[in-house]
Design a protein around this motif. Structure first.
Motif, PDB file in Angstrom:
ATOM      1  N   PHE A 180       0.845  -1.191   0.000  1.00  0.00           N
ATOM      2  CA  PHE A 180       0.000   0.000   0.000  1.00  0.00           C
ATOM      3  C   PHE A 180       0.881   1.241   0.000  1.00  0.00           C
ATOM      4  N   HIS A 181       1.662   1.296  -1.054  1.00  0.00           N
ATOM      5  CA  HIS A 181       2.657   2.344  -1.228  1.00  0.00           C
ATOM      6  C   HIS A 181       2.062   3.726  -0.969  1.00  0.00           C
ATOM      7  N   ASN A 182       2.799   4.519  -0.227  1.00  0.00           N
ATOM      8  CA  ASN A 182       2.417   5.899   0.063  1.00  0.00           C
ATOM      9  C   ASN A 182       3.129   6.830  -0.917  1.00  0.00           C
ATOM     10  N   PRO A 183       2.395   7.452  -1.882  1.00  0.00           N
ATOM     11  CA  PRO A 183       0.940   7.671  -1.864  1.00  0.00           C
ATOM     12  C   PRO A 183       0.122   6.902  -2.896  1.00  0.00           C
ATOM     13  N   THR A 184       0.685   6.026  -3.714  1.00  0.00           N
ATOM     14  CA  THR A 184      -0.071   5.469  -4.844  1.00  0.00           C
ATOM     15  C   THR A 184      -0.990   4.320  -4.458  1.00  0.00           C
ATOM     16  N   GLY A 185      -0.739   3.659  -3.314  1.00  0.00           N
ATOM     17  CA  GLY A 185      -1.550   2.526  -2.896  1.00  0.00           C
ATOM     18  C   GLY A 185      -1.156   1.202  -3.521  1.00  0.00           C
ATOM     19  N   ALA A 186      -0.108   1.170  -4.338  1.00  0.00           N
ATOM     20  CA  ALA A 186       0.305  -0.061  -5.022  1.00  0.00           C
ATOM     21  C   ALA A 186       0.945  -1.054  -4.051  1.00  0.00           C
ATOM     22  N   THR A 187       0.915  -2.328  -4.421  1.00  0.00           N
ATOM     23  CA  THR A 187       1.586  -3.385  -3.657  1.00  0.00           C
ATOM     24  C   THR A 187       2.530  -4.142  -4.590  1.00  0.00           C
ATOM     25  N   MET A 188       3.768  -4.328  -4.161  1.00  0.00           N
ATOM     26  CA  MET A 188       4.753  -5.024  -4.982  1.00  0.00           C
ATOM     27  C   MET A 188       4.532  -6.540  -4.902  1.00  0.00           C
ATOM     28  N   PRO A 189       4.388  -7.223  -6.044  1.00  0.00           N
ATOM     29  CA  PRO A 189       4.215  -8.682  -6.039  1.00  0.00           C
ATOM     30  C   PRO A 189       5.423  -9.395  -5.449  1.00  0.00           C
ATOM     31  N   GLU A 190       5.200 -10.612  -4.987  1.00  0.00           N
ATOM     32  CA  GLU A 190       6.266 -11.354  -4.301  1.00  0.00           C
ATOM     33  C   GLU A 190       7.434 -11.674  -5.231  1.00  0.00           C
ATOM     34  N   LEU A 191       7.158 -11.990  -6.491  1.00  0.00           N
ATOM     35  CA  LEU A 191       8.265 -12.283  -7.399  1.00  0.00           C
ATOM     36  C   LEU A 191       9.157 -11.068  -7.606  1.00  0.00           C
ATOM     37  N   GLU A 192       8.569  -9.885  -7.671  1.00  0.00           N
ATOM     38  CA  GLU A 192       9.365  -8.662  -7.797  1.00  0.00           C
ATOM     39  C   GLU A 192      10.179  -8.422  -6.532  1.00  0.00           C
ATOM     40  N   ARG A 193       9.587  -8.692  -5.370  1.00  0.00           N
ATOM     41  CA  ARG A 193      10.326  -8.538  -4.108  1.00  0.00           C
ATOM     42  C   ARG A 193      11.561  -9.444  -4.100  1.00  0.00           C
ATOM     43  N   ALA A 194      11.365 -10.677  -4.531  1.00  0.00           N
ATOM     44  CA  ALA A 194      12.476 -11.623  -4.529  1.00  0.00           C
ATOM     45  C   ALA A 194      13.580 -11.165  -5.477  1.00  0.00           C
ATOM     46  N   ARG A 195      13.195 -10.641  -6.627  1.00  0.00           N
ATOM     47  CA  ARG A 195      14.189 -10.170  -7.596  1.00  0.00           C
ATOM     48  C   ARG A 195      14.961  -8.970  -7.060  1.00  0.00           C
ATOM     49  N   VAL A 196      14.236  -8.001  -6.484  1.00  0.00           N
ATOM     50  CA  VAL A 196      14.889  -6.816  -5.931  1.00  0.00           C
ATOM     51  C   VAL A 196      15.813  -7.211  -4.779  1.00  0.00           C
ATOM     52  N   ALA A 197      15.348  -8.100  -3.906  1.00  0.00           N
ATOM     53  CA  ALA A 197      16.163  -8.522  -2.766  1.00  0.00           C
ATOM     54  C   ALA A 197      17.447  -9.215  -3.227  1.00  0.00           C
ATOM     55  N   ALA A 198      17.340 -10.039  -4.271  1.00  0.00           N
ATOM     56  CA  ALA A 198      18.524 -10.748  -4.762  1.00  0.00           C
ATOM     57  C   ALA A 198      19.549  -9.785  -5.349  1.00  0.00           C
ATOM     58  N   VAL A 199      19.091  -8.828  -6.139  1.00  0.00           N
ATOM     59  CA  VAL A 199      20.016  -7.865  -6.743  1.00  0.00           C
ATOM     60  C   VAL A 199      20.648  -6.981  -5.676  1.00  0.00           C
ATOM     61  N   ALA A 200      19.843  -6.512  -4.712  1.00  0.00           N
ATOM     62  CA  ALA A 200      20.383  -5.675  -3.644  1.00  0.00           C
ATOM     63  C   ALA A 200      21.445  -6.426  -2.849  1.00  0.00           C
ATOM     64  N   ARG A 201      21.185  -7.672  -2.582  1.00  0.00           N
ATOM     65  CA  ARG A 201      22.160  -8.470  -1.814  1.00  0.00           C
ATOM     66  C   ARG A 201      23.461  -8.637  -2.604  1.00  0.00           C
ATOM     67  N   SER A 202      23.344  -8.789  -3.915  1.00  0.00           N
ATOM     68  CA  SER A 202      24.534  -9.038  -4.738  1.00  0.00           C
ATOM     69  C   SER A 202      25.467  -7.837  -4.809  1.00  0.00           C
ATOM     70  N   VAL A 203      24.905  -6.609  -4.649  1.00  0.00           N
ATOM     71  CA  VAL A 203      25.749  -5.408  -4.755  1.00  0.00           C
ATOM     72  C   VAL A 203      25.963  -4.723  -3.407  1.00  0.00           C
ATOM     73  N   GLY A 204      25.423  -5.299  -2.334  1.00  0.00           N
ATOM     74  CA  GLY A 204      25.640  -4.730  -1.010  1.00  0.00           C
ATOM     75  C   GLY A 204      24.737  -3.575  -0.641  1.00  0.00           C
ATOM     76  N   THR A 205      23.599  -3.422  -1.331  1.00  0.00           N
ATOM     77  CA  THR A 205      22.647  -2.362  -1.005  1.00  0.00           C
ATOM     78  C   THR A 205      21.743  -2.805   0.138  1.00  0.00           C
ATOM     79  N   VAL A 206      21.593  -1.958   1.145  1.00  0.00           N
ATOM     80  CA  VAL A 206      20.694  -2.242   2.259  1.00  0.00           C
ATOM     81  C   VAL A 206      19.285  -1.812   1.878  1.00  0.00           C
ATOM     82  N   LEU A 207      18.348  -2.740   1.896  1.00  0.00           N
ATOM     83  CA  LEU A 207      16.945  -2.426   1.626  1.00  0.00           C
ATOM     84  C   LEU A 207      16.276  -1.988   2.921  1.00  0.00           C
ATOM     85  N   VAL A 208      15.737  -0.779   2.924  1.00  0.00           N
ATOM     86  CA  VAL A 208      14.985  -0.261   4.065  1.00  0.00           C
ATOM     87  C   VAL A 208      13.532  -0.184   3.620  1.00  0.00           C
TER      88      VAL A 208
END
Length: 467
Positions: A238-266
């Protein structure tokens, strides 16, 4: 390199006199807070080169701003943003008080008073202790951890830090894990105060687009992979302000890429459980890979209850606890005791919040249909607000016209890292229906005046000062 003013100008285009249009745009940026009073503006030569305009045009724009009191030009120290001597007029009240739609927060839950009374019994045994704890009361941390487990994310109480609200949680995260001078990814649009916190801690913002339909996941992933930012601040539910929700497959992809380059996801979860009729429930972002989660009671129970939390790995928790004493020594114990009582009826709290939001959404939709029939209500399955497409770059002007009618409405660019999104407005769904109806009536009056070509009071004051 783009200046901050050049970035904030965004999609600015002259529709009449170029110098006057540029002066008007800079003045609007100042009035809605995107440029601060006293901020140094680029030199005439630098801004002219950046905008592809003549130096004479920029010089004339600065002269117009100075004549109206919106700029101060001192020989040898450049041009700085200012407010006229009479300062920015207050919003004119119409039939009573000003209505403030800059706030998107629900009123207190029905059980708040009773929970506060019960909390006094929990407080009594603690009165003989120092009264604060860096990490938070164990009972509350266990309840927060249990809630994560119920949502599908194994969590130990030692992975929880109790804070004084979500913004306090973000301040602790940035103090421990931020890296001054490094880039940070933010969604565009996003929560304005989070962008301010990132800028204040020295991060360079890299925007990635979000609409009510969702994220441009390719852009987000490519930005993280190529720029290797220190942090990425995301609102996945429920993204502020658009109300969107990120699908689980997109979450997994973003988490994998962030982990590979050392980016901290907040990941900001303050809206995560404000479901009206989404129809599906994703697991928390950290179920897909390392992520620091931020939560809060304010959107569920009451904005005045300053209880938030951080859920992170034990390594990150240790780092945050090591820096927290430089910020504060702990969260108020009485408020933690109240939060414990409230957690024991979490389903009741959520049910009440969802009913309020469903009613609020209907009130906003009715208000748009009645007073702004040209503007469509977007699909909003949950969250705090409707992100409304006005159909043209009128949000800032509409905000100024609304102020004349006793309505405070933040313009779309307030939620942008680069000064764009002037065709959008955020309308909260959190107020009582009667207040929302009054607000929408005032917004409709401002909309009709804007469409008829009327100038706002601020614009008329500006014109009078120039003359």
């Amino acid at each position: 390199m783009a200046s901050r003013l050049g970035t904030q100008l965004g999609e600015w285009q002259a529709t009449g006199g170029v110098a006057q249009a540029l002066a008007d745009r800079i003045r609007m940026l100042l009035l809605d807070g995107r440029i601060t009073v006293g901020e140094r503006l680029p030199s005439e030569r630098a801004l002219a080169a950046e905008l592809g305009r003549s130096r004479a045009t920029v010089a004339r724009a600065y002269e117009l701003l100075e004549a109206a009191g919106y700029a101060e030009r001192v020989h040898g120290s450049g041009t700085r943003a200012a407010l006229p001597a009479q300062r920015l007029p207050r919003a004119a009240a119409v039939d009573g008080d000003v209505i403030d739609l800059t706030i998107a927060s629900v009123g207190s839950a029905p059980g708040m008073h009773a929970a506060t009374v019960r909390a006094l019994d929990r407080l009594a045994p603690l009165l003989g202790t120092p009264g604060y704890s860096l990490q938070g009361l164990p009972e509350l941390r266990e309840r927060i951890a249990a809630r994560y487990r119920e949502r599908g994310l194994p969590t130990d109480p030692e992975q929880i830090i109790v804070t004084s609200g979500a913004m306090h949680a973000l301040a602790i995260v940035l103090a421990a894990l931020g890296e001054r001078g490094r880039p940070a990814v933010v969604e565009q649009p996003t929560f304005a105060h989070a962008m301010e916190a990132l800028r204040r801690t020295g991060h360079r913002l890299l925007p990635t687009p979000v609409t009510p339909e969702g994220w441009d996941s390719a852009h987000l992933v490519d930005t993280i992979r190529q720029q290797r930012p220190a942090l990425a601040y995301l609102v996945a539910d429920f993204h502020n302000p658009t109300g969107a929700t990120m699908p689980e497959l997109e979450r997994a992809r973003v988490a994998a890429v962030a982990r590979s380059v050392g980016t901290v996801l907040v990941v900001d979860e303050t809206c995560a459980e404000l479901d009206i009729d989404r129809g599906w429930t994703p697991r928390p972002f950290a179920a897909h890979g390392p992520a620091v989660l931020i939560g809060s009671m304010s959107k569920i129970a009451w904005g005045g209850l300053r209880i938030g939390w951080i859920r992170a790995s034990r390594e990150h928790v240790d780092r945050m606890l090591s820096v927290r004493p430089s910020l504060d020594l702990g969260t108020a114990v009485l408020e933690q005791c109240i939060a414990i009582e409230l957690h024991d009826d979490m389903e009741g709290l959520l049910s009440h919040a969802r009913r309020r939001l469903r009613i609020g959404r209907a009130a906003v939709a009715d208000g748009l249909a009645t007073h702004l029939p040209e503007v469509a209500m977007p699909a909003v399955p949950g969250g705090l607000a409707a992100w409304v497409d006005l159909g043209g770059p009128w949000s800032t002007s509409l905000s100024l016209a609304a102020r004349d009618r006793g309505l405070l409405l933040p313009p779309g660019p307030r939620f942008s890292a680069s000064g764009v999104l002037d065709r959008y407005a955020r309308i909260p769904m959190t107020w009582e229906p009667e207040l929302t109806a009054a607000a929408m009536a005032r917004l409709g009056a401002a909309w009709r005046a804007l469409r008829a070509g009327e100038r706002s009071r601020h614009e008329r004051l500006h014109d009078a000062a120039v003359v």
